[in-house]
Each structure stands twice: as C-alpha cells, then as structure tokens.
Motif scaffolding. Structure first.
Motif, short mmCIF file in Angstrom:
data_model
loop_
_atom_site.label_atom_id
_atom_site.label_comp_id
_atom_site.label_asym_id
_atom_site.label_seq_id
_atom_site.Cartn_x
_atom_site.Cartn_y
_atom_site.Cartn_z
N LEU A 50 0.80 -1.23 0.00
CA LEU A 50 0.00 0.00 0.00
C LEU A 50 0.83 1.28 0.00
CD1 LEU A 50 -2.82 1.38 0.17
CD2 LEU A 50 -2.57 1.33 2.64
N LEU A 51 1.79 1.39 0.92
CA LEU A 51 2.52 2.66 1.01
C LEU A 51 3.23 2.98 -0.30
CD1 LEU A 51 4.23 2.88 4.53
CD2 LEU A 51 2.34 4.25 3.65
N ALA A 52 3.91 1.99 -0.87
CA ALA A 52 4.65 2.23 -2.09
C ALA A 52 3.71 2.57 -3.25
CB ALA A 52 5.52 1.02 -2.42
N ARG A 53 2.57 1.88 -3.31
CA ARG A 53 1.61 2.15 -4.39
C ARG A 53 0.97 3.53 -4.22
NH1 ARG A 53 -1.58 -1.64 -3.42
NH2 ARG A 53 -3.45 -0.61 -2.66
N GLU A 54 0.62 3.85 -2.98
CA GLU A 54 0.03 5.15 -2.69
C GLU A 54 1.04 6.26 -2.99
OE1 GLU A 54 -2.48 6.32 1.07
OE2 GLU A 54 -0.37 6.24 1.63
N ASN A 55 2.30 6.03 -2.63
CA ASN A 55 3.34 7.02 -2.94
C ASN A 55 3.41 7.28 -4.44
OD1 ASN A 55 4.00 7.18 -0.25
ND2 ASN A 55 5.84 5.91 -0.39
N ALA A 56 3.42 6.20 -5.22
CA ALA A 56 3.50 6.34 -6.68
C ALA A 56 2.29 7.11 -7.20
CB ALA A 56 3.57 4.96 -7.33
N THR A 57 1.13 6.87 -6.57
CA THR A 57 -0.10 7.53 -7.00
C THR A 57 -0.07 9.02 -6.66
OG1 THR A 57 -1.20 5.44 -6.52
CG2 THR A 57 -2.62 7.32 -6.95
N ILE A 58 0.51 9.34 -5.49
CA ILE A 58 0.64 10.74 -5.09
C ILE A 58 1.63 11.46 -6.02
CG2 ILE A 58 1.47 12.28 -3.25
CD1 ILE A 58 0.36 10.12 -1.24
N VAL A 59 2.74 10.79 -6.33
CA VAL A 59 3.72 11.37 -7.27
C VAL A 59 3.02 11.63 -8.61
CG1 VAL A 59 5.77 10.86 -8.66
CG2 VAL A 59 5.78 10.37 -6.20
N ASN A 60 2.22 10.65 -9.04
CA ASN A 60 1.50 10.81 -10.31
C ASN A 60 0.58 12.03 -10.25
OD1 ASN A 60 0.84 9.39 -12.96
ND2 ASN A 60 -1.19 9.75 -12.10
N ALA A 61 -0.14 12.15 -9.16
CA ALA A 61 -1.07 13.28 -9.00
C ALA A 61 -0.32 14.60 -9.04
CB ALA A 61 -1.86 13.13 -7.70
N ALA A 62 0.87 14.62 -8.43
CA ALA A 62 1.65 15.85 -8.36
C ALA A 62 2.18 16.25 -9.74
CB ALA A 62 2.82 15.67 -7.39
N LEU A 63 2.29 15.29 -10.66
CA LEU A 63 2.84 15.55 -11.99
C LEU A 63 1.78 15.86 -13.04
CD1 LEU A 63 5.49 12.68 -12.09
CD2 LEU A 63 6.01 15.12 -12.19
N ARG A 64 0.51 15.70 -12.68
CA ARG A 64 -0.55 15.82 -13.69
C ARG A 64 -0.53 17.13 -14.48
NH1 ARG A 64 -5.01 12.12 -13.01
NH2 ARG A 64 -6.08 13.32 -14.59
N PRO A 65 -0.47 18.30 -13.82
CA PRO A 65 -0.47 19.54 -14.61
C PRO A 65 0.75 19.63 -15.53
CG PRO A 65 -0.96 19.99 -12.30
CD PRO A 65 -0.50 18.57 -12.37
N LEU A 66 1.93 19.23 -15.02
CA LEU A 66 3.13 19.24 -15.85
C LEU A 66 2.96 18.31 -17.05
CD1 LEU A 66 6.15 20.06 -16.25
CD2 LEU A 66 6.74 18.01 -14.97
N ALA A 67 2.32 17.17 -16.82
CA ALA A 67 2.11 16.21 -17.90
C ALA A 67 1.24 16.82 -19.00
CB ALA A 67 1.45 14.94 -17.36
N GLU A 68 0.21 17.57 -18.59
CA GLU A 68 -0.66 18.19 -19.60
C GLU A 68 0.13 19.19 -20.43
OE1 GLU A 68 -4.52 19.32 -18.27
OE2 GLU A 68 -4.88 17.19 -17.85
N ARG A 69 0.97 20.00 -19.74
CA ARG A 69 1.77 21.00 -20.47
C ARG A 69 2.77 20.32 -21.40
NH1 ARG A 69 2.00 23.36 -15.33
NH2 ARG A 69 4.20 22.86 -15.02
N THR A 70 3.44 19.27 -20.90
CA THR A 70 4.48 18.61 -21.69
C THR A 70 3.89 17.93 -22.91
OG1 THR A 70 5.66 18.23 -19.64
CG2 THR A 70 6.41 16.99 -21.55
N VAL A 71 2.77 17.22 -22.69
CA VAL A 71 2.11 16.56 -23.81
C VAL A 71 1.67 17.60 -24.84
CG1 VAL A 71 0.03 15.29 -24.47
CG2 VAL A 71 1.44 14.48 -22.56
N GLY A 72 1.20 18.74 -24.36
CA GLY A 72 0.83 19.84 -25.25
C GLY A 72 2.03 20.29 -26.08
#
Lengths: 507, 355
Positions: free
Chosen positions: A185-207
């Motif tokens: 759980l902790l490792a999966r949740e951590n990865a999910t939080i990291v993912n959430a933190a990157l979402r806006p950057l991902a939208e800009r980069t993909v753009g």
C-alpha cells in the motif's frame, strides 16, 4: 507503416525513422532544448518523414521534475481502509523536503478490502462528500485515491472517484492507485501521489509534444513510451505521467535487442560515466521485483531492473589501473590524453589498445593498457553475471559510446553483439514499442484455473489498451506463494503484450 | 536501563533482519510503526532482565499473519493495545512490562510500538533468540509456561482470547482465526512472571540486534567487511561465500518450502528453507541445522537476505551461529529441530563454535 521514435533526454534529443519492414531509415542526434518543442520539432524535421504513421516519444521530463522537486502540484491524498491503516498516514515515509512541496492534505476514509476480496468496511458516500468539500475549500486540484488491496479489487477506488468527481467537477484530476502500482500500500500510494503531483506538468508537456508535431507538419498519432516498454496514448500520458519514469533505460534496452535481433539477452549500455546493465526476457526488460526509490520516495510501479556500475568512456584511471567511478564526463574532448589533455581516461586505454581511433593515438602510444582493460571487462562481466537468473548461456548486446572499452567481448560470455545504429538505440526502442496489459492479484484455489483466469484478464486488458486482437501474447508469469497462510493463497502477476492497432486507436 | 529512540530503529531493524535467519517478515513497516509510536508517545525505556521485579507481569506482544498482507493492509495502530487489554481482562491484572516474543524480523518492532503506546517499559530479550514460524516454538514452552490465555486483535476491533490444552493447539487455533480476521493480527500471550524471565527468555537480544545493525553500517562506512563484523558479534562461523546458482520453491501446507544452491571458491552449499533457513549442507555434509541460526547476508553490504528474496546471481555469505543452548536440549530439539520441520536428519552441533 513508417514510425518515428524520439528519446528526449536531459542532454540529447535522439530520433530514428523506421520503415515498413522495421529497418532504420534515418537517425539524428541533437541537443535537447529548454522549451522541448523546438528540439523535438527540429529532430522530426531533420528525419524528413512527414508521412510517418505514428510517433513515439520517450522522455525523462517527469522524473527530473520529481528529483528537482519543482513544477509539482500539491496533492490531496485520499485513502480508503479505515479502521485499518490509520497507524501510518499517507506520505509517512517521504523525505521532509519533498513532502512539504507535494502534501496538500490527507484523508483517511472507510473502505478497502481484505486479501480475499471481502470489504474491510463499506464505502461511506457521505464521508467522501465531506472530504470533497474540504478538498475544494483548500483549493487542491489533484487527488490521489488509494484503497487497501485495490490491485485485487479496484471497485472502491472507482466508486470513490465517481463520488469525488461529481462533487469536485472536471477541473480536478483524480489518480487511482490500482491503475498505477502493485501490492504494497505505502509504495503504491506514494506512486499515485507522485503521479497526481505531476498531472499539470504532464498536460503541459504533452501539449508541447503536440505543438512540436504541428510545427513539423506531422499528422500522425503520438504516443509516449512507458517504463515497461509498452505505449500509451496522449490521454493516458496526461493521466499517468508516472508510468513514463523509467522509459529511458527501457527504450535503450529494447532498441539494443531489436537492432541485434535478440529477444532474450543481457544489454550493456556503456556511456561516459556509467554502465547500465539490464536483462531482456521475451524482448522486454525484466522488471525490478522490489521497491524502487525515486528521489527518496519508495514506490512500486513497473520499472526495469537495471544495475549500474561506475565505469564509462570518461572514467578516470587510478595509478593502480582501476577505473571510475569518477569521470570527466562531457569534458572528455578537453581532458583525455588523446585530445592533448592531462587526465588518463578509459577512452585513452581503448585507443592505446587499438580498439578505437579517437583524437591523436600517438599521445598514448607509451601506455600498456592491457591489464586495466582486462579489469574493466571483468567488472562489466561480473555486473552482467549478477543480473542473470539462470546458469544458461546468455548473449550480451553492447551499446553506447563507451562500448569501445569491451570490443573482444566479456570473460565468461561467449556471445557479445555490437549492432549498428547503437548510438540511437533509445530512439529505436521508442519506435518499436508495443501495447500491454497486466494483472497483479492474490488468488486462491486450483493453480491451473487461477493462472488461466489471470492470463485471460491480462490479454483482454492489452486489447482494451489498443493491441490488435490475435497479436497479444503472454510475456511474463510470476507466482509468489504468500507465506504463513494456509489455503494456498498465491500472488500472481501476468503481463501480456501485442502490436499496436492504429485503426483501433484512430477509431 | 536505557532509552530507545526513533534514530536507533534503523540499526535495530537491520540486525533483527539478520537474526530473522531469512524469515520473520521485512521489518520495514514495523520500523515505521515503532517510529510513529515513539513520535507520538516519546522514547521507550528498555530494561535488562535483572532490572525487572520478580512479581512483574511481563507480556510478549507480537504480530501474527502474512508479511505480504502487512505490507498492503497497514495496521489501524490500535491492535497491540486492544490485544493487551483483552488479555489483561482475562488475567485480572495489568501488564507491567512488554517484551518481544521473537527478535528476528518484524516482531522486533511491534513490541516497541506496543511499549510506547502502553507507556510501559520494554524488557531487553525475547523468547526465541531468532525467528521461528510457530507460536509454541518459544523457550517458555520448555519450562511449562502456557502460551494461553492468548489474545488476538485485528484492525477492525475484533478480539479473541484462546484457551487451549497445549501450546501446539493454541498455535493451530490462533492461526485459523488469524486467517479469518484478515491475516494480520496482534497477539498478547505467553505471560511471564518477573522471576521466570531468566528461564523463559534469551537475554539482551534487542541490544544484540542493534549492535549487529550498527556494526554492519559502520563496517560499510569504513569500507571494511560488514559480514565479518556481523559474524564476530554472532560468534558464528562463515560457512561459505559465493553465488546463488539455483533456487527451487514449492508451497506445501501454507509454508513456502525451498532449496537454494550456492557455489563459491571453497565449495558448494545447499540451503533448505521454509520461512527461515533450516539446513545447510556443504559438499554433501550437513554443517548447520535449525535451531542454530543460519543467516544469509549480502556479501558486499552485509544486509540480510530473506528467503523470499533469494534468487540466482546474488553474492551472499552464509553464517551459522549458535542458538541459545536451551534449544539444543532434547526437548528444545523436539520443538524446533530439523525433524519437526520434516527433515530426516538430526541436529548437527556447529563445528568449531562454542555452543
């Protein structure tokens, strides 16, 4: 169909064009630009392939943001599992500096499953509505949802996401842990939080990538390569940036295998400072079994099992003949003896031995490099040997500029291949990516029925992800019996991959 | 008397991993639990066995279940105290001290969390001196102490108090209940009076675990041999340094049984493991068996390698260290010797080691 593969690294942007038969038609290497767009557009234009049918990009952009702790969005971490899990709240094991940047707020809620799929407690919609109100009041725009044993049953995460989305509206991003990580759980949740933190950057980069294609007048669909060497479309890439973290080494390895025509081998990628060794099984990198620490955060998403050794073309050679781990890196052309410098490097040894013609060989004619080069070959061989999982003979593919250090192969390995185009193996690896599906669940019951069910699930997941029906095959099956448990409960991981079906994607 | 704070937990967990002889569960989650409990309630007072009054009520607190489940379904944080209170209700008296039942693996950490939460001192010792898979495999069994009343508590607040006719039965009943409760429970059982600690515990094993973990860390920092540092502290022998060349696993009766083959310059070593490493055969001769400790360490780092993590290509060194001498008595061997685990051989005293 012609495909373009691009690898956007920290230093270079490499691009390769593959023809209908999968042959490399063109390859270019250019410096990565600060705005990403112009460098990528420049690389595509240089290939001169406006009629390509697909473009695949691998990038280290997102992992760099995490390492630098910059361009990250604060996250609301919602965990479903009460009354269990309360002892260790979300982000409990993060380094303080990164936690300060990423932690918006965390919420412990009811839900979660036991290992056998029965609920720990029922989901409480009212509780989740209160959480949504608090998230809105705090102005948080990215949410990570993790539920206990969601790899076995994603039901609660999906229902919670529905409730949160209805309350918060489409402007707020939701990342669900069962789509990102594995059991733990902790490792999966951590990865999910990291993912959430990157979402806006991902939208800009993909753009930015989309703009680069427009600038280069390419109309083909664009994909990003994932850690496991399979593809995702732009919508997925915007939703799961964390899945691209390790695509660099993965693409290098798969490109190396492709160029050499091997599917089961070790890949040795020797750069200026380090040697990366990975193992390909069925054409895909073997994944690390444990948990990968990224910027001090324990995560468990799919990442290739790579062992690094501090030896490269720029390695300093000590008086006793040992190489590395210090390196002159990109200053090789100023500091190495063959370029008139005063530092003895591994490249100087290779030139002295006649392995390569770089700079002025007369400047190293007085050296006897044999013992030191033999020691380098031994250390690389030992690293490859550590990565093997059986005593069976294992062919080795060497790529990277530093592979001139081991021209005669490696002690203990009969076959060492050095394919053409090895300088752009990473871009080739991006171009040949396929589509995958994976299952990671705890099953109990009859072994054969259990494995069949897992295989079917993995195949249908790959097809849903865009693989052509009929082309999908199982590339990995792993069974881990759960210790201290009667009843034969077993954790099963199965991975399936297939060819990209462009019609499916464009439909 | 000494204080145990959060910054000592890394060393202690590493040493507990070594004493876990391949089993006992990864102490990582346990370490976080202990750290959070110390953060919330302050450091734990640790007492030597000699510092405990004769009429004390000393309660071992531990976790039972599947390590994989612990990794996914984190505890509520209430389980240890709930189990302790359920036991006290049956006993009719309060616990005065907490003690580990098992120093190897994650169960080195759970009692630290319990002691911090309960505000009770922790006794420096444990009932095994290593890790064993079953609840009756404790020194108190050898001196006629019952493991029951045994209180179990899960994350949901369910409790169960087992009263059994023998320590074997309490293990059977508790294991079945543990599965139904979600495969991860806290236990409070095997109550010892202060005057039974000498006979019922292996003394100073928490200190040993911490010393082991520290010695390995410091040896690494000084670029000396971390495995040798661990061997010296364990007063053990080096059986073989080499490479894992074959690992074979199968599951029977809920336990992962397996064999690993190591090859090194000095010969070949075959390890038989279930959850822990139980037999070591070098060049055809049995050189170490349970209940002696067979510890597998990464040759370069000195980090413990669990039986689950054993795989081809690992460079490991195997150390055998003498168990507490009470385990090699006939009664001790009946409880935890090779034959109990289904191996057709007798315990082999460690050659060249004082036992």
């Amino acid at each position: 169909m012609m495909r373009i593969g691009i690898d956007v690294g920290g230093t270079n942007t490499d691009a390769a064009l593959l023809g209908d038969a999968g042959e490399v038609l063109a390859a270019v290497k250019s410096p990565t630009t600060a705005d990403v767009t112009s460098g990528v557009a420049g690389a595509i234009t240089a290939l001169g392939a406006a009629d390509a049918s697909a473009v695949m990009i691998g990038t280290t952009h997102f992992v760099n943001a995490l390492v630098e702790a910059s361009r990250l969005e604060p996250v609301a971490a919602v965990r479903l599992g009460l009354p269990a899990t309360a002892a260790l709240p979300p982000m409990v094991d993060w380094p303080a500096r990164l936690r300060e940047v990423v932690r918006g707020h965390d919420y412990l809620c009811h839900g979660g499953h036991e290992y056998d799929g029965t609920p720990i407690s029922d989901l409480d919609p009212e509780e989740l509505k209160r959480v949504a109100a608090d998230i809105a009041a705090r102005g948080l725009r990215s949410v990570a949802v993790s539920s206990v044993f969601s790899p076995v049953s994603g039901e609660f995460e999906l229902r919670a996401a529905e409730i949160l989305a209805a309350e918060l509206g489409p402007e707020v991003h939701l990342s669900l842990s069962h789509e990102i990580g594995r059991i733990g759980l902790l490792a999966r949740e951590n990865a999910t939080i990291v993912n959430a933190a990157l979402r806006p950057l991902a939208e800009r980069t993909v753009g930015a990538f989309e703009d680069a294609l427009k600038t280069a007048s390419i109309v083909a669909p664009l994909f990003l390569s994932q850690n496991d060497g399979t593809l995702m479309d732009l919508r997925q890439a915007q939703r799961y940036p964390v899945a691209t973290f390790a695509s660099g080494p993965t693409n290098s390895m798969r490109g190396a295998a492709y160029l050499s025509g091997l599917t089961d081998c070790a890949v040795v990628d020797i750069g200026g400072t380090t040697t990366d060794v990975g193992i390909l099984v069925g054409g895909f990198p073997r994944e690390a079994t444990g948990e990968a620490e990224l910027a001090g955060v324990r995560t468990n998403f799919r990442i290739p099992d790579v062992l690094s050794l501090g030896i490269g073309g720029g390695s300093l050679i000590a008086p006793d003949g040992s190489a590395g781990p210090r390196s002159v890196g990109y200053r090789l052309t100023e500091e190495a003896l063959v370029f008139g410098g005063s530092t003895l490097t591994a490249t100087d040894l290779a030139v002295a031995a006649g392995y390569a013609e770089i700079g002025d060989p007369s400047l190293v004619a007085h050296l006897d490099p044999r013992a030191a080069l033999a020691r380098i070959a031994e250390r690389v061989a030992e690293t490859v040997d550590r990565m093997r999982t059986s005593a069976a003979p294992l062919p080795v593919v060497a790529v990277g500029g530093g592979s001139i250090l081991i021209p005669d192969g490696l002690p203990g390995f009969d076959e060492v291949h050095r394919p053409g185009h090895f300088a752009v193996a990473n871009a080739v690896g991006a171009a040949i990516a396929q589509v995958g599906g994976e299952v990671d669940q705890v099953f109990s019951g009859a072994r054969d029925a259990m494995l069949d069910e897992a295989r079917d699930k993995a195949v249908s997941r790959a097809e849903r992800a865009g693989a052509r029906a009929g082309s999908v095959r199982i590339v990995e099956v792993e069974e881990i019996p759960l210790a201290y448990l009667p009843g034969g409960a077993t954790r099963v991981r199965v991975k399936a991959v297939g060819d990209l079906d462009l019609e499916k994607i464009n439909a | 008397m000494r204080e145990l704070g959060a910054d000592q937990l890394d060393d202690l967990a590493r040493g507990a991993g070594i004493l876990g002889t391949g089993g006992g569960g990864d102490p990582y989650i346990g370490k976080l639990l202990a750290r959070e409990a110390i953060r919330a309630h302050g450091p734990v007072t640790v007492l030597d066995i000699d510092e405990v009054p004769h009429d004390a009520t000393v309660v071992p607190v531990s976790g039972m279940g599947a390590p994989t489940v612990l990794l996914e379904k984190l505890p509520a944080g209430t389980e240890e105290l709930t189990a302790l209170r359920a036991l006290e209700a049956v006993l009719g008296r309060r616990a005065t001290h907490i003690v580990p039942i098992e120093v190897g693996g994650v169960n080195s950490m759970i009692p630290i969390a319990a002691a911090a939460q309960a505000g009770l001192p922790l006794v420096d010792g444990d009932a095994m001196g290593r890790a064993f898979p079953e609840a009756q495999m404790v020194l108190p069994t050898l001196i006629g102490v019952s493991t029951t009343p045994m209180a179990l508590a899960d994350d949901k607040g369910n409790t169960l108090v087992v009263d059994a006719v023998s320590n074997r039965w309490s293990e059977k009943i508790a294991r079945a209940a543990c599965v139904e409760m979600g495969c991860q429970v806290s236990c409070a059982d095997t109550v010892l009076r202060g005057d039974q600690l000498r006979d019922g515990l292996v003394p100073a094993t928490l200190t040993l675990a911490e010393d082991l973990g520290r010695a390995v860390r410091l040896a690494r920092a000084e670029h000396s041999d971390p495995v040798e540092a661990a061997r010296r502290l364990l007063e053990g022998v080096r059986l073989l340094s080499g490479k894992v060349v074959d690992v074979e696993r199968r599951t029977t009766g809920g336990f992962a049984r397996g064999r690993a083959r190591l090859e090194g310059p000095d010969g070949v070593l075959e390890l038989s493991f279930q959850n822990e490493h139980l037999l070591a055969v070098r060049d055809g001769a049995t050189v170490a068996t349970t209940p002696d400790l067979i510890c597998v360490l990464d040759t370069d780092t000195g980090e413990p390698v669990t039986t689950e993590a054993m795989r081809y290509g690992l460079r490991v060194t195997v150390i055998a260290a003498p168990c507490d001498p009470r385990w090699t008595t006939p009664a001790g061997l009946a409880l935890a010797g090779p034959r109990y685990f289904g191996y057709d051989c007798d315990h082999v005293p460690l050659a060249g080691v004082r036992g």
